[in-house]
Design an enzyme around this catalytic site. Sequence first.
Site, short mmCIF file in Angstrom:
data_model
loop_
_atom_site.label_atom_id
_atom_site.label_comp_id
_atom_site.label_asym_id
_atom_site.label_seq_id
_atom_site.Cartn_x
_atom_site.Cartn_y
_atom_site.Cartn_z
N ASP A 44 0.84 -1.20 0.00
CA ASP A 44 0.00 0.00 0.00
C ASP A 44 0.87 1.25 0.00
OD1 ASP A 44 0.86 -0.15 2.63
OD2 ASP A 44 -1.15 -0.17 3.52
N SER A 45 2.19 1.05 0.00
CA SER A 45 3.14 2.15 -0.27
C SER A 45 2.87 2.78 -1.62
CB SER A 45 4.58 1.62 -0.22
OG SER A 45 4.71 0.45 -1.02
N ASP A 83 -0.63 -6.22 0.51
CA ASP A 83 -1.10 -5.52 1.70
C ASP A 83 -2.62 -5.46 1.77
OD1 ASP A 83 1.15 -4.81 3.18
OD2 ASP A 83 1.53 -3.02 2.01
N LYS A 111 -0.90 -9.35 3.89
CA LYS A 111 -0.16 -8.76 5.01
C LYS A 111 -1.06 -7.81 5.79
CE LYS A 111 3.38 -5.84 4.26
NZ LYS A 111 2.98 -4.59 4.96
N GLU A 113 -1.24 -5.16 9.28
CA GLU A 113 -0.45 -4.35 10.22
C GLU A 113 -1.16 -4.29 11.57
OE1 GLU A 113 0.49 -0.48 8.76
OE2 GLU A 113 1.05 -1.19 6.77
N GLU A 180 9.39 -3.63 10.85
CA GLU A 180 9.82 -2.37 10.23
C GLU A 180 10.30 -1.39 11.28
OE1 GLU A 180 8.25 1.21 7.25
OE2 GLU A 180 7.02 -0.59 7.53
#
Length: 264
Positions: A44-45, A83, A111, A113, A180
């Site tokens: 999602d960067s 993501d 993924k 978070e 991270e």
Amino acid sequence: MAVTLHTLAEMKQRQEKFSCLTAYDATFAHTVSSSGVDVILVGDSLGMVLQGQSSTVPVSLADMVYHTRGVAAGNQGALLMVDMPFMSYSTLPQALESAATLMRAGAQMVKLEGDEWMADSIAALSERGVPTCAHLGLTPQFVHKLGGYKVQGRDEAAAEKMLQSACALDQAGADVILLECVPSSLAQKITAAVRAPVIGIGAGPDTDGQVLVLHDMLGITPGRRPRFVKDFLQEGGSIAGAIAAYVAAVKAGHFPAPEHGFKG
């Protein structure tokens, strides 16, 4: 030969490093996977490097589906991780439906978070055949809660909490853990404590794998370069050469170097 979760597990057992890079379209997916990268992350960067947003928060599930389809079409055998975007897995039913949508688009692993609160969703996804990666430490979707992009786990209490969360998510069935921007010593401790292969970004040299944003390692991202990034285009001479140089440096243990990590 295609990279699978079994491949990564075997590499961890052999203490053989593996590489991961982001890609957001078919052309780069082809180049990245053909250059030896083991895992592609549709991150999602893309909200920041493709859309020009100030964070990943505005990225939608529809955005992720669109880019996942393109990357899946160009991928030449790398494991494809995608993501789950902001607030697309806040409840268990939502997590299951969002993951199903991404898997149908071509994802081979999703993924998420967060920390220990994700255990139920990870367990439920695992039971239903969806591989998962648990992202701990600096979690960009939480940037407003964290008060910016800051190293996490530096004090003893925070480090212990992250270690406990990693172990809990590992036991819940997470297939991979991503750390991270955490102190190198903490990342080393977590990597040794969990069954799952651990990918690091700004987490020192002792994780099982490394990931960077493609645009960062090519040196084309505007603004200040993060501490954990190296410009591989300078030594690679071309995009494919830069990616190959990155893969070689990760596998040889030359990247990340001490200057790319953080102390507790």
